[in-house]
Design a protein around this motif. Sequence first.
Motif, PDB file in Angstrom:
ATOM      1  N   LYS A  84      -0.521 -45.834  56.594  1.00 39.28           N
ATOM      2  CA  LYS A  84       0.784 -45.942  55.966  1.00 39.28           C
ATOM      3  C   LYS A  84       1.091 -47.419  55.735  1.00 39.28           C
ATOM      4  CE  LYS A  84       5.494 -44.548  56.801  1.00 39.28           C
ATOM      5  NZ  LYS A  84       6.426 -43.958  57.747  1.00 39.28           N
ATOM      6  N   ARG A  85       1.616 -47.736  54.560  1.00 45.23           N
ATOM      7  CA  ARG A  85       1.926 -49.114  54.205  1.00 45.23           C
ATOM      8  C   ARG A  85       3.426 -49.259  53.967  1.00 45.23           C
ATOM      9  NH1 ARG A  85      -1.389 -52.417  55.582  1.00 45.23           N
ATOM     10  NH2 ARG A  85      -0.543 -53.843  54.071  1.00 45.23           N
ATOM     11  N   PRO A  86       3.990 -50.424  54.260  1.00 49.35           N
ATOM     12  CA  PRO A  86       5.410 -50.646  53.957  1.00 49.35           C
ATOM     13  C   PRO A  86       5.625 -50.694  52.445  1.00 49.35           C
ATOM     14  CG  PRO A  86       4.389 -52.663  54.739  1.00 49.35           C
ATOM     15  CD  PRO A  86       3.353 -51.584  54.878  1.00 49.35           C
ATOM     16  N   PHE A  87       6.849 -50.352  51.997  1.00 47.93           N
ATOM     17  CA  PHE A  87       7.119 -50.412  50.573  1.00 47.93           C
ATOM     18  C   PHE A  87       7.730 -51.750  50.169  1.00 47.93           C
ATOM     19  CE2 PHE A  87      11.076 -48.695  52.190  1.00 47.93           C
ATOM     20  CZ  PHE A  87      12.053 -49.219  51.358  1.00 47.93           C
ATOM     21  N   LYS A  88       8.188 -52.555  51.136  1.00 48.07           N
ATOM     22  CA  LYS A  88       8.661 -53.914  50.871  1.00 48.07           C
ATOM     23  C   LYS A  88       8.351 -54.788  52.071  1.00 48.07           C
ATOM     24  CE  LYS A  88      12.522 -53.173  47.754  1.00 48.07           C
ATOM     25  NZ  LYS A  88      13.953 -53.367  47.534  1.00 48.07           N
ATOM     26  N   GLU A  89       8.086 -56.075  51.813  1.00 45.95           N
ATOM     27  CA  GLU A  89       7.841 -57.045  52.888  1.00 45.95           C
ATOM     28  C   GLU A  89       8.426 -58.395  52.503  1.00 45.95           C
ATOM     29  OE1 GLU A  89       3.577 -57.185  53.303  1.00 45.95           O
ATOM     30  OE2 GLU A  89       3.643 -55.796  54.983  1.00 45.95           O
ATOM     31  N   TRP A  90       8.886 -59.138  53.515  1.00 44.90           N
ATOM     32  CA  TRP A  90       9.343 -60.508  53.350  1.00 44.90           C
ATOM     33  C   TRP A  90       8.742 -61.333  54.480  1.00 44.90           C
ATOM     34  CZ3 TRP A  90      12.542 -56.261  53.077  1.00 44.90           C
ATOM     35  CH2 TRP A  90      13.145 -56.021  51.841  1.00 44.90           C
TER      36      TRP A  90
END
Length: 87
Positions: A12-18
């Motif tokens: 599973k991958r995040p849909f947003k990252e900062w």
Amino acid sequence: MMKTSSMEAAPKRPFKEWKAGNMKVAMWKNKKTMEDGSEIEFKTVSLTRSYRKPGEDLWRHDVINLRRNDLQKAILVLEKAQEDLFG
């Protein structure tokens, strides 16, 4: 023996990252099946601090997972700590 599809086996991958320096925030979409069989969607946030110990080549990661109601409380206490440290 139970088989899993390639879709289920994919990480599973995040849909947003900062990112800022060694800090990263990732937003995740989640699903939960309720007792009545209905499915709800909700989002969570993970805060990661990455670091290496002196003399080691291995990266380490401290992770805290937060729900929507946790974010404002986390911001508040971090701002208080920042005020005290740099005030």
